[in-house]
Design a protein around this motif. Structure first.
Motif, short mmCIF file in Angstrom:
data_model
loop_
_atom_site.label_atom_id
_atom_site.label_comp_id
_atom_site.label_asym_id
_atom_site.label_seq_id
_atom_site.Cartn_x
_atom_site.Cartn_y
_atom_site.Cartn_z
N ALA A 126 11.85 -0.96 -29.69
CA ALA A 126 11.54 -1.96 -30.73
C ALA A 126 12.69 -2.95 -30.87
CB ALA A 126 11.26 -1.27 -32.05
N ALA A 127 13.91 -2.46 -30.82
CA ALA A 127 15.08 -3.35 -30.89
C ALA A 127 15.10 -4.31 -29.71
CB ALA A 127 16.37 -2.53 -30.94
N SER A 128 14.69 -3.81 -28.54
CA SER A 128 14.61 -4.68 -27.36
C SER A 128 13.55 -5.76 -27.55
CB SER A 128 14.28 -3.85 -26.12
OG SER A 128 15.28 -2.90 -25.85
N ALA A 129 12.40 -5.36 -28.12
CA ALA A 129 11.31 -6.32 -28.35
C ALA A 129 11.75 -7.43 -29.30
CB ALA A 129 10.08 -5.59 -28.91
N VAL A 130 12.46 -7.06 -30.36
CA VAL A 130 12.93 -8.07 -31.32
C VAL A 130 13.96 -8.98 -30.65
CG1 VAL A 130 14.01 -8.45 -33.56
CG2 VAL A 130 12.49 -6.50 -33.23
N SER A 131 14.79 -8.43 -29.79
CA SER A 131 15.78 -9.23 -29.07
C SER A 131 15.10 -10.27 -28.19
CB SER A 131 16.68 -8.33 -28.21
OG SER A 131 17.39 -7.40 -29.00
N VAL A 132 14.01 -9.88 -27.52
CA VAL A 132 13.27 -10.82 -26.69
C VAL A 132 12.61 -11.89 -27.56
CG1 VAL A 132 11.35 -11.08 -25.06
CG2 VAL A 132 12.87 -9.11 -24.88
N ILE A 170 16.59 -12.77 -15.43
CA ILE A 170 17.16 -12.03 -16.55
C ILE A 170 17.03 -12.87 -17.82
CG2 ILE A 170 19.49 -12.99 -16.17
CD1 ILE A 170 20.61 -10.26 -17.05
N ASN A 171 16.73 -12.20 -18.92
CA ASN A 171 16.65 -12.88 -20.21
C ASN A 171 18.04 -12.81 -20.85
OD1 ASN A 171 16.09 -13.78 -22.83
ND2 ASN A 171 14.04 -12.92 -22.79
N LEU A 172 18.87 -13.79 -20.51
CA LEU A 172 20.27 -13.75 -20.94
C LEU A 172 20.44 -13.80 -22.46
CD1 LEU A 172 23.21 -13.63 -19.98
CD2 LEU A 172 23.18 -16.14 -19.87
N PRO A 173 19.75 -14.70 -23.19
CA PRO A 173 19.93 -14.70 -24.65
C PRO A 173 19.57 -13.37 -25.29
CG PRO A 173 18.86 -16.73 -23.94
CD PRO A 173 18.88 -15.82 -22.76
N ALA A 174 18.52 -12.70 -24.82
CA ALA A 174 18.13 -11.40 -25.37
C ALA A 174 19.20 -10.36 -25.10
CB ALA A 174 16.79 -10.96 -24.77
N LEU A 175 19.77 -10.40 -23.90
CA LEU A 175 20.85 -9.47 -23.55
C LEU A 175 22.06 -9.68 -24.47
CD1 LEU A 175 22.00 -7.47 -21.25
CD2 LEU A 175 23.04 -9.54 -20.32
N VAL A 176 22.41 -10.95 -24.69
CA VAL A 176 23.59 -11.27 -25.49
C VAL A 176 23.41 -10.85 -26.95
CG1 VAL A 176 24.99 -13.17 -26.40
CG2 VAL A 176 24.37 -13.13 -23.98
N ILE A 177 22.26 -11.14 -27.55
CA ILE A 177 22.07 -10.82 -28.97
C ILE A 177 22.05 -9.31 -29.18
CG2 ILE A 177 19.54 -10.85 -28.97
CD1 ILE A 177 21.89 -12.08 -31.78
N ALA A 178 21.47 -8.56 -28.23
CA ALA A 178 21.45 -7.10 -28.35
C ALA A 178 22.86 -6.53 -28.29
CB ALA A 178 20.58 -6.49 -27.25
N LEU A 179 23.68 -7.04 -27.38
CA LEU A 179 25.06 -6.55 -27.27
C LEU A 179 25.90 -6.98 -28.46
CD1 LEU A 179 25.76 -7.12 -23.46
CD2 LEU A 179 25.26 -4.96 -24.62
N LEU A 180 25.65 -8.18 -28.99
CA LEU A 180 26.41 -8.66 -30.14
C LEU A 180 26.12 -7.80 -31.38
CD1 LEU A 180 28.25 -10.74 -31.49
CD2 LEU A 180 26.23 -12.18 -31.86
N ALA A 360 13.49 -17.63 -38.17
CA ALA A 360 13.35 -16.48 -37.27
C ALA A 360 14.70 -16.12 -36.64
CB ALA A 360 12.32 -16.78 -36.19
N ILE A 361 15.45 -17.16 -36.25
CA ILE A 361 16.74 -16.92 -35.61
C ILE A 361 17.71 -16.23 -36.56
CG2 ILE A 361 18.79 -18.10 -34.68
CD1 ILE A 361 16.73 -20.20 -33.56
N LEU A 362 17.64 -16.60 -37.84
CA LEU A 362 18.52 -15.98 -38.84
C LEU A 362 18.08 -14.56 -39.20
CD1 LEU A 362 19.03 -18.96 -41.33
CD2 LEU A 362 20.80 -17.87 -39.92
N ALA A 363 16.76 -14.36 -39.29
CA ALA A 363 16.25 -13.09 -39.80
C ALA A 363 16.19 -11.98 -38.75
CB ALA A 363 14.86 -13.30 -40.41
N LEU A 364 15.86 -12.33 -37.52
CA LEU A 364 15.62 -11.29 -36.52
C LEU A 364 16.84 -10.45 -36.16
CD1 LEU A 364 13.02 -12.98 -34.15
CD2 LEU A 364 12.66 -11.56 -36.16
N PRO A 365 18.07 -11.00 -36.08
CA PRO A 365 19.21 -10.13 -35.79
C PRO A 365 19.39 -9.00 -36.80
CG PRO A 365 19.82 -12.40 -35.41
CD PRO A 365 18.47 -12.42 -36.05
#
Length: 537
Positions: A126-132, A170-180, A360-365
């Motif tokens: 689910a966390a991965s889905a939200v990151s995407v 690769i979905n780079l923004p999704a990877l970055v937000i998940a790691l952040l 969405a950008i503010l709330a999803l993280p």
């Protein structure tokens, strides 16, 4: 304690953790009852409305077309009966561990292990889905519409074979937000109640504006709802399409109501107020979601892109990605990675569409953070029970967080987000969620029979009807997921069973005769020596 293994004649139904031991921790921190029905309903609305409606509207429309509106009703009804079961057991066992702990106290270690293992899958995916989902709004609203930057396709979607856009790597923004978010969680940064309240207000305001603008737009045309069910109610077993298939996917948009269930301990007159708060918030969100779907479909259309056999191309598939790359479908709802902002731009409200994207950008993280926190909590509790290596629950001396398991989880979440599309991830996460809710319903009915005298601040009315309805509803939605998503759960469970019999069963603290209850990370341990079938091995 009597040997449950001897009584049941099966090793799979032994090792039931004593409920008295679990409750000993909760009783030390009884909470003041302050919440009324209306407050509980508002709390529920804030918890439920969020990721799913922002990121899955396009995937749902591809599965069901305008029938997405019916899909929200189907998913909402299943959630209502599941929520009632969740509330009774949460009010009885208000401690960490969620469905895993409930199962341990009612059906034993083996089944509890399968639930905990499924929850690990649920929260991580689910966390991965939200990151995407976040990535779609970030690349479309921030980079595209705000700064005019267009990232190459290979940096914004997973590989073609996994359903990404043509040329995706690769979905780079999704990877970055998940790691952040993982890093923030590791160092102990968490959202405050005030910040969360602001984010909830932003989400609800943005969606309310969307509904008002689309339903009153001159572009709104009722003809766009015809045909209403282009793929039918049932799209066919394993296809994941049709209204029921869409319901199985957008069930993701309702997950969060379990937070309301756990608030039963703080609710005044819970027997009255808990069902009002739960059912009221779920009904409100269902109507809200239907209006959002109606606004999106009525203004720009939401018919699915059909394959040559008259069945919609699977959401997130290679075939759909190829179709969406064609100019004729460039503006289609089902092809958008930021569906709601895209709709507003199409009908002449570009600035407001961008503001919705910012919301969405503010709330999803914050949603990613909560999901990662919940996943690490399950890992933590299972580790402290001895079912996973205790090194996983190691707490950092400075940050005071379980940094090992958080780092491992974050890397797995980031990799999944980098290579899979949001629709497939949501389906996989839902499989784990539906199994957990299925087991909670069974646990409630088992406890009614095995421990009828136990204090219940909330009792499910008509449990002999509601319980089976929950079980059947969860099974019904599970069987209408795409076959690939259905297969992930048994494969993941098989891996879990190998881990259980190779490591967990032999290292279980309960199997060694010790019940260790930990209700908080870094909290106090409470040891309760007992006699179990394996105590003297």
């Amino acid at each position: 304690m009597a040997s449950l293994e001897r009584e049941n004649g099966s090793m799979f139904l032994d090792r039931v953790k004593p409920l008295d031991a679990i409750l000993a921790t909760a009783e030390k921190k009884s909470l003041h009852r302050t919440l009324g029905a209306f407050q509980l309903m508002l709390f529920g609305i804030g918890c439920i409305i969020g990721t799913g409606i922002f990121v899955l509207t396009a995937a749902g429309a591809q599965k069901a077309g305008p029938g997405l509106m019916l899909a929200f009703i189907i998913a909402g009804l299943v959630c209502i009966v599941a929520a009632l079961c969740y509330s009774e057991i949460a009010s009885m066992i208000p401690v960490a561990g969620s469905a895993y702990t409930y199962s341990y106290a009612t059906m034993g270690e083996f089944l509890a292990w399968t639930v905990g293992w499924a929850l690990i899958l649920e929260y991580a995916i689910a966390a991965s889905a939200v990151s995407v989902g976040w990535s779609g709004y970030f690349t479309g609203t921030i980079l595209g519409d705000t700064f005019g930057i267009s990232l190459p396709a290979w940096l914004t979607a997973g590989p073609l074979a996994l359903g990404g856009a043509p040329g995706g790597f690769i979905n780079l923004p999704a990877l970055v937000i998940a790691l952040l978010v993982t890093w923030l969680l590791m160092i102990g940064t968490s959202e405050s109640a005030k910040v969360n309240a602001v984010l909830v207000l932003i989400k609800v305001t943005a969606l309310t504006a969307f509904i008002a603008l689309t339903l009153t737009s001159s572009e709104f045309d009722a003809a766009r709802f015809n045909p209403f069910l282009p793929a039918g109610v049932f799209g066919g077993w394993g296809t994941g399409v049709g209204a029921v298939g869409a319901a199985a996917t957008i069930f993701f948009a309702y997950v969060g109501f379990d937070a309301v269930s756990t608030a039963a301990e703080e609710t005044k007159n819970p027997q009255r107020n808990v069902p009002i708060g739960l059912v009221g918030s779920l009904l409100f969100c269902t109507v809200f979601y239907i209006l959002v779907a109606a606004g999106a479909i009525g203004t720009i259309g939401g018919q699915p892109i059909m394959g040559p056999n008259g069945v919609p191309f699977p959401a997130g598939s290679e075939e759909l990605a190829r179709q969406c790359a064609m100019p004729i479908y460039a503006d289609a709802l089902v092809c958008s990675n930021e569906a709601l902002a895209h709709v507003l731009r199409q009908i002449g409200f570009g600035a407001i569409g961008n503001m919705l994207g910012y919301a969405a950008i503010l709330a999803l993280p914050s949603v990613i953070l909560v999901l990662l926190f919940a996943q690490t909590r399950i890992f933590f509790v299972m580790s402290r029970d001895g079912l996973l290596p205790e090194g996983l629950s190691k707490v950092h001396p400075k940050w005071k967080t379980p940094y090992v398991v958080t780092a491992i989880t974050g890397v797995v979440v980031a990799i999944a987000a980098a290579f899979f599309p949001v629709g497939q991830l949501a389906d996989i996460a839902n499989a784990g969620t539906l199994y957990a809710f299925f087991m909670v319903a069974i646990a409630v009915m088992v406890l009614r029979r095995t421990d009828p005298a136990r204090t219940r601040t909330f009792r499910v009315p008509g449990l002999m009807v509601i319980g089976p309805l929950t079980i059947l509803g969860c099974l019904f939605l599970f069987l209408n997921l795409p076959s690939a998503a259905m297969l992930v759960l048994p494969v993941w469970t098989a891996i879990g069973l190998l881990v259980y019999f190779a490591y967990s069963r032999g290292n279980s603290h309960l199997g060694k005769g010790i019940v260790e209850v930990v209700d908080d990370i870094g909290g106090q341990e409470h040891d309760f020596p007992i006699d179990t079938p394996d105590s003297h091995r």
